[in-house]
Every structure is written in structure tokens, then in C-alpha cells.
Design a protein around this motif. Structure first.
Motif, PDB file in Angstrom:
ATOM      1  N   PHE A 153      28.158  78.438  23.435  1.00 46.09           N
ATOM      2  CA  PHE A 153      27.818  77.543  24.528  1.00 46.09           C
ATOM      3  C   PHE A 153      27.636  78.417  25.761  1.00 46.09           C
ATOM      4  O   PHE A 153      28.433  79.334  25.997  1.00 46.09           O
TER       5      PHE A 153
ATOM      6  N   ASP B 168      43.500  73.233  36.377  1.00 43.37           N
ATOM      7  CA  ASP B 168      42.733  74.479  36.429  1.00 43.37           C
ATOM      8  C   ASP B 168      43.370  75.378  37.485  1.00 43.37           C
ATOM      9  O   ASP B 168      44.005  74.900  38.431  1.00 43.37           O
TER      10      ASP B 168
ATOM     11  N   ASN C 154      30.899  83.598  29.620  1.00 44.49           N
ATOM     12  CA  ASN C 154      30.133  84.451  28.700  1.00 44.49           C
ATOM     13  C   ASN C 154      28.702  84.712  29.164  1.00 44.49           C
ATOM     14  O   ASN C 154      27.931  85.359  28.474  1.00 44.49           O
TER      15      ASN C 154
ATOM     16  N   GLY D  26      36.312  73.969  34.073  1.00 46.31           N
ATOM     17  CA  GLY D  26      35.234  74.728  33.439  1.00 46.31           C
ATOM     18  C   GLY D  26      34.260  73.834  32.684  1.00 46.31           C
ATOM     19  O   GLY D  26      34.390  72.608  32.685  1.00 46.31           O
ATOM     20  N   VAL D  27      33.290  74.480  32.041  1.00 54.33           N
ATOM     21  CA  VAL D  27      32.186  73.734  31.418  1.00 54.33           C
ATOM     22  C   VAL D  27      32.677  72.908  30.230  1.00 54.33           C
ATOM     23  O   VAL D  27      32.482  71.684  30.179  1.00 54.33           O
ATOM     24  N   ILE D  28      33.342  73.560  29.274  1.00 51.79           N
ATOM     25  CA  ILE D  28      33.761  72.850  28.057  1.00 51.79           C
ATOM     26  C   ILE D  28      34.921  71.899  28.366  1.00 51.79           C
ATOM     27  O   ILE D  28      34.901  70.724  27.988  1.00 51.79           O
TER      28      ILE D  28
ATOM     29  N   THR E  30      28.338  79.251  29.183  1.00 55.71           N
ATOM     30  CA  THR E  30      29.281  78.860  30.240  1.00 55.71           C
ATOM     31  C   THR E  30      29.542  80.060  31.156  1.00 55.71           C
ATOM     32  O   THR E  30      28.981  81.143  30.950  1.00 55.71           O
TER      33      THR E  30
ATOM     34  N   LYS F 233      41.724  84.911  19.759  1.00 61.40           N
ATOM     35  CA  LYS F 233      41.287  83.648  19.152  1.00 61.40           C
ATOM     36  C   LYS F 233      41.748  83.581  17.687  1.00 61.40           C
ATOM     37  O   LYS F 233      42.060  82.493  17.187  1.00 61.40           O
TER      38      LYS F 233
ATOM     39  N   TYR G 128      39.355  89.415  22.968  1.00 59.60           N
ATOM     40  CA  TYR G 128      38.996  87.996  22.855  1.00 59.60           C
ATOM     41  C   TYR G 128      38.999  87.583  21.381  1.00 59.60           C
ATOM     42  O   TYR G 128      39.561  86.539  21.019  1.00 59.60           O
TER      43      TYR G 128
ATOM     44  N   ASN H 217      48.385  77.513  36.754  1.00 61.92           N
ATOM     45  CA  ASN H 217      48.062  78.793  36.131  1.00 61.92           C
ATOM     46  C   ASN H 217      48.734  78.811  34.759  1.00 61.92           C
ATOM     47  O   ASN H 217      49.966  78.801  34.670  1.00 61.92           O
ATOM     48  N   VAL H 218      47.925  78.838  33.704  1.00 61.28           N
ATOM     49  CA  VAL H 218      48.482  78.746  32.346  1.00 61.28           C
ATOM     50  C   VAL H 218      49.296  79.980  31.949  1.00 61.28           C
ATOM     51  O   VAL H 218      49.902  80.012  30.889  1.00 61.28           O
TER      52      VAL H 218
ATOM     53  N   SER I 114      39.567  77.375  19.849  1.00 61.85           N
ATOM     54  CA  SER I 114      39.391  78.662  19.179  1.00 61.85           C
ATOM     55  C   SER I 114      37.956  79.152  19.410  1.00 61.85           C
ATOM     56  O   SER I 114      37.358  78.845  20.449  1.00 61.85           O
TER      57      SER I 114
ATOM     58  N   GLY J 114      42.417  74.304  27.102  1.00 64.18           N
ATOM     59  CA  GLY J 114      41.030  74.723  27.274  1.00 64.18           C
ATOM     60  C   GLY J 114      40.845  76.001  28.086  1.00 64.18           C
ATOM     61  O   GLY J 114      39.779  76.603  28.052  1.00 64.18           O
TER      62      GLY J 114
HETATM   63  P1  NAD Z   1      34.546  78.364  31.675  1.00 65.38           P
HETATM   64  O1  NAD Z   1      34.622  79.709  32.293  1.00 65.38           O
HETATM   65  O2  NAD Z   1      33.451  77.428  32.064  1.00 65.38           O
HETATM   66  O3  NAD Z   1      35.949  77.598  31.881  1.00 65.38           O
HETATM   67  C1  NAD Z   1      37.187  78.227  31.817  1.00 65.38           C
HETATM   68  C2  NAD Z   1      38.087  77.590  32.876  1.00 65.38           C
HETATM   69  O4  NAD Z   1      39.417  78.149  32.737  1.00 65.38           O
HETATM   70  C3  NAD Z   1      37.639  77.905  34.310  1.00 65.38           C
HETATM   71  O5  NAD Z   1      37.509  76.694  35.051  1.00 65.38           O
HETATM   72  C4  NAD Z   1      38.757  78.785  34.876  1.00 65.38           C
HETATM   73  O6  NAD Z   1      39.001  78.573  36.262  1.00 65.38           O
HETATM   74  C5  NAD Z   1      39.935  78.337  34.040  1.00 65.38           C
HETATM   75  N1  NAD Z   1      41.000  79.354  34.000  1.00 65.38           N
HETATM   76  C6  NAD Z   1      40.855  80.698  33.906  1.00 65.38           C
HETATM   77  N2  NAD Z   1      42.054  81.296  33.964  1.00 65.38           N
HETATM   78  C7  NAD Z   1      42.978  80.314  34.098  1.00 65.38           C
HETATM   79  C8  NAD Z   1      44.393  80.301  34.218  1.00 65.38           C
HETATM   80  N3  NAD Z   1      45.101  81.440  34.199  1.00 65.38           N
HETATM   81  N4  NAD Z   1      45.019  79.111  34.355  1.00 65.38           N
HETATM   82  C9  NAD Z   1      44.308  77.952  34.391  1.00 65.38           C
HETATM   83  N5  NAD Z   1      42.969  77.902  34.284  1.00 65.38           N
HETATM   84  C10 NAD Z   1      42.310  79.069  34.129  1.00 65.38           C
HETATM   85  O7  NAD Z   1      34.525  78.661  30.112  1.00 65.38           O
HETATM   86  P2  NAD Z   1      34.339  77.741  28.833  1.00 65.38           P
HETATM   87  O8  NAD Z   1      33.352  78.436  27.992  1.00 65.38           O
HETATM   88  O9  NAD Z   1      34.152  76.319  29.190  1.00 65.38           O
HETATM   89  O10 NAD Z   1      35.748  77.973  28.128  1.00 65.38           O
HETATM   90  C11 NAD Z   1      36.621  76.945  27.695  1.00 65.38           C
HETATM   91  C12 NAD Z   1      37.290  77.390  26.404  1.00 65.38           C
HETATM   92  O11 NAD Z   1      36.319  77.403  25.345  1.00 65.38           O
HETATM   93  C13 NAD Z   1      37.878  78.798  26.446  1.00 65.38           C
HETATM   94  O12 NAD Z   1      39.080  78.838  25.713  1.00 65.38           O
HETATM   95  C14 NAD Z   1      36.843  79.616  25.728  1.00 65.38           C
HETATM   96  O13 NAD Z   1      37.397  80.774  25.187  1.00 65.38           O
HETATM   97  C15 NAD Z   1      36.419  78.635  24.662  1.00 65.38           C
HETATM   98  N6  NAD Z   1      35.164  78.908  23.971  1.00 65.38           N
HETATM   99  C16 NAD Z   1      33.996  79.008  24.645  1.00 65.38           C
HETATM  100  C17 NAD Z   1      32.833  79.250  23.932  1.00 65.38           C
HETATM  101  C18 NAD Z   1      31.503  79.371  24.602  1.00 65.38           C
HETATM  102  O14 NAD Z   1      30.527  79.687  23.936  1.00 65.38           O
HETATM  103  N7  NAD Z   1      31.430  79.133  25.896  1.00 65.38           N
HETATM  104  C19 NAD Z   1      32.855  79.404  22.545  1.00 65.38           C
HETATM  105  C20 NAD Z   1      34.064  79.295  21.896  1.00 65.38           C
HETATM  106  C21 NAD Z   1      35.203  79.046  22.611  1.00 65.38           C
END
Ligand code: NAD
Length: 272
Positions: free
Chosen positions: A201, A40, A206, A19-21, A203, A169, A165, A66-67, A151, A93
Motif C-alpha cells: 500500500f 497516534d 514506504n 496514518g493511512v492504514i 503510505t 514483522k 522491518y 507513544n507506543v 503484519s 497499527g
Molecule cells: P503510515 O506512516 O501512514 O502510518 C503510521 C502511523 O504510525 C503514523 O501516523 C505515525 O505517526 C504513527 N507512529 C509512528 N511511530 C509511533 C509511535 N511511536 N507511537 C504511536 N504512533 C506512531 O504507515 P502505514 O503504512 O499506514 O502503516 C500502518 C501499519 O501497516 C504499520 O504497522 C505498517 O508496518 C503496516 N504495513 C504497511 C504496509 C504498506 O504497504 N503500507 C504493508 C504492510 C504492513
């Protein structure tokens, strides 16, 4: 400074790193010298990140996991250990939200389906607990390692609409403190557990809340977020890197059980 922030000879495992982050974090850890396992559910996404790291001269493998399934995580751990040795860094993540668990004009709180709520809660809470069990065991046994949970702003005060959600968190912050104390008191006095609470962020998970699907313009909610962020913008994944490197490196060797906001001031602003 180089020693303080060195990750040389460290193996890092990141879930959701396709994923992105998570992807940005994986690249940053590799750039600091860690061997990186990109986990992932989506193997193709993980492979893209691992390939990008290798192209830059770093060491990385992609592993499907798969987490939410203990067996799948055990298999991934065996693969990582075989290739890179035991992990000293775990970044939990994987996480996210979905439409079906989000209130809307045509989906009231009273009608939110239990399956969707459970899905979101499990992904964001259990999905960090299970990898911490699997990768945390050797850390505890060897008294060496760092766990980073991801978080969110809604852990401190719930955001509207995203019930499960927000709750999950908040549970992650609690788990971060709980596991830090548990591991230290159980004899692993050097293992640390901390969390990063990103602001907003853009991604995959969201997008549907921040941008209008058809026009790509900010939704009123997206605009509200930017207006409520004193720095006046969404975060870029690179904004999280300095905090991540600090928390996983020897520079933070007496830091455990904390949640660090990286949010452009969002959590400091009352809105007035
Ligand atoms: P994202 O959707 O880009 O990445 C999430 C990744 O998790 C994806 O690649 C997806 O395939 C993988 N995933 C989903 N279910 C899974 C599973 N069961 N097992 C393994 N992998 C799995 O989203 P992101 O925004 O980069 O999210 C990363 C983390 O950051 C998450 O915990 C999210 O809640 C958190 N976060 C995001 C934001 C934001 O603004 N984007 C803000 C705060 C926290």
C-alpha cells in the motif's frame, strides 16, 4: 448478518491511526458503530481522523500516545476508559520503516547502524507488545476482547533491503500466535488475537522505496512489486476493511492466532 458483524457498544482503540492504514481502519470501525479512540504519536494527524469520523456521524476521540512508552500508553488508556469505557478492540497499527535502517548502494548491511535497526525493530515489535499489555489486561480480566496486529508480506519471506522491518514483522506473526495461546490458557478463553498481513500500500512510511522523490514515478522496486502482484496493483486501504470487520466481529468468534494475507495474490506467486 447484522448481528454477526455488529460492533454496536464496542470501544475500539487503534494505534498509529493518524496514518493511512490505521486511519482507514478507524473510519471503518466507526462506520460499523464502534466508539473509536484514534491514538497516534502525531496528535494533529489523529485529530484529523477523529474529526472526519465525527463529521460522518460517528463517535471518535483523538489521543496522543507513544507506543514505545508504557507510561504514555497508560495515560491514553485512562483517557479512553474515562470517555468510552474499557476497550474491546485493539488494533496495533503503529509501525513502519526508515531509510537509515535500509540497505542501499551507499549503505551496506555491514554498516547498518545499530540505533536505526533498534528503532525499526522496537517500533514494529515492542510497539505492538506494550499496547497489548496495557489494553489487554482488562480484556483478560473481563474475558472479552480482540487484538489485531498488523503484519506484512515480509513476515513470511524477508524482502530485500529492509532487514529490521522484516525481522520485526516475522516476530509479530509469532507474537500473534503466542499471545492468542497465552490469553486463552490463562483463563481468558474468549479473547482473540489475530493479525492482518497487508500486501503493498502506498503510505508515508514506504513512499521513499516505491516512488522516485523527484519525478513521482515508480522506482524499479515499486514496479517489481506491482509485477509480482497477480492482481497488478498496489492495495487501497479500503481493501483491508472486510477482513478487519470479520476478524473483530462475532463472525470470527472461534478464530484466533492466525495471520490473514490481504495482498492481491503476492504471497501465492512464485514469480514464474
Ligand atoms: P503510515 O506512516 O501512514 O502510518 C503510521 C502511523 O504510525 C503514523 O501516523 C505515525 O505517526 C504513527 N507512529 C509512528 N511511530 C509511533 C509511535 N511511536 N507511537 C504511536 N504512533 C506512531 O504507515 P502505514 O503504512 O499506514 O502503516 C500502518 C501499519 O501497516 C504499520 O504497522 C505498517 O508496518 C503496516 N504495513 C504497511 C504496509 C504498506 O504497504 N503500507 C504493508 C504492510 C504492513
Amino acid at each position: 448478518m447484522d448481528t454477526l458483524f455488529s460492533l454496536q457498544d464496542q470501544t475500539a482503540v487503534l494505534t498509529g491511526a493518524g496514518g493511512v492504514i490505521g486511519g482507514a481502519m478507524a473510519k471503518a470501525l466507526a462506520a460499523r458503530g464502534a466508539r473509536v479512540a484514534v491514538l497516534d504519536l502525531a496528535l494533529d494527524a489523529a485529530e484529523k481522523v477523529a474529526a472526519a469520523i465525527r463529521e460522518e456521524g460517528g463517535e471518535a476521540i483523538a489521543v496522543q500516545a507513544n507506543v514505545l512508552e508504557r507510561e504514555s500508553i497508560e495515560q491514553a488508556a485512562a483517557e479512553v476508559t474515562k470517555q468510552f469505557g474499557p476497550a474491546q478492540i485493539l488494533v496495533n497499527g503503529a509501525g513502519g520503516n526508515k531509510k537509515e535502517a535500509t540497505t542501499a548502494p551507499d549503505l551496506s548491511f555491514f554498516d547498518l547502524p545499530p540505533d536505526a535497526l533498534r528503532w525499526v525493530f522496537d517500533l514494529n515489535f515492542l510497539g505492538s507488545v506494550l499496547p497489548s499489555q496495557v489494553f489487554g489486561r482488562p480484556m483478560a480480566e473481563r474475558n472479552e476482547g480482540v487484538v489485531i496486529n498488523i503484519s506484512s508480506m515480509n513476515s513470511f519471506r524477508p524482502l530485500t533491503r529492509i532487514l529490521a522491518y522484516s525481522g520485526a514483522k516475522a516476530a509479530i506473526n509469532n507474537f500473534t500466535q503466542w499471545l492468542a495461546v497465552h490469553l486463552n490458557q490463562g483463563g481468558a478463553s474468549s479473547v482473540r488475537v489475530n493479525a492482518i498481513a497487508p500486501g503493498f500500500f502506498e503510505t508515508t512510511q514506504n513512499k521513499f522505496l516505491l516512488r522516485d522523490e523527484k519525478t513521482g514515478n515508480l522506482t524499479p522496486r515499486g514496479q517489481q512489486i506491482v509485477d509480482h502482484t497477480p492482481m497488478g496493483r498496489f492495495g487501497e486501504p479500503d481493501d483491508l476493511i472486510g477482513t478487519l470487520i470479520w476478524l473483530v466481529s462475532p463472525a470470527a468468534k472461534f478464530v484466533t492466532g492466525i495471520v490473514v494475507p490481504v495482498d492481491g495474490g503476492f504471497s501465492a506467486y512464485s514469480g514464474v
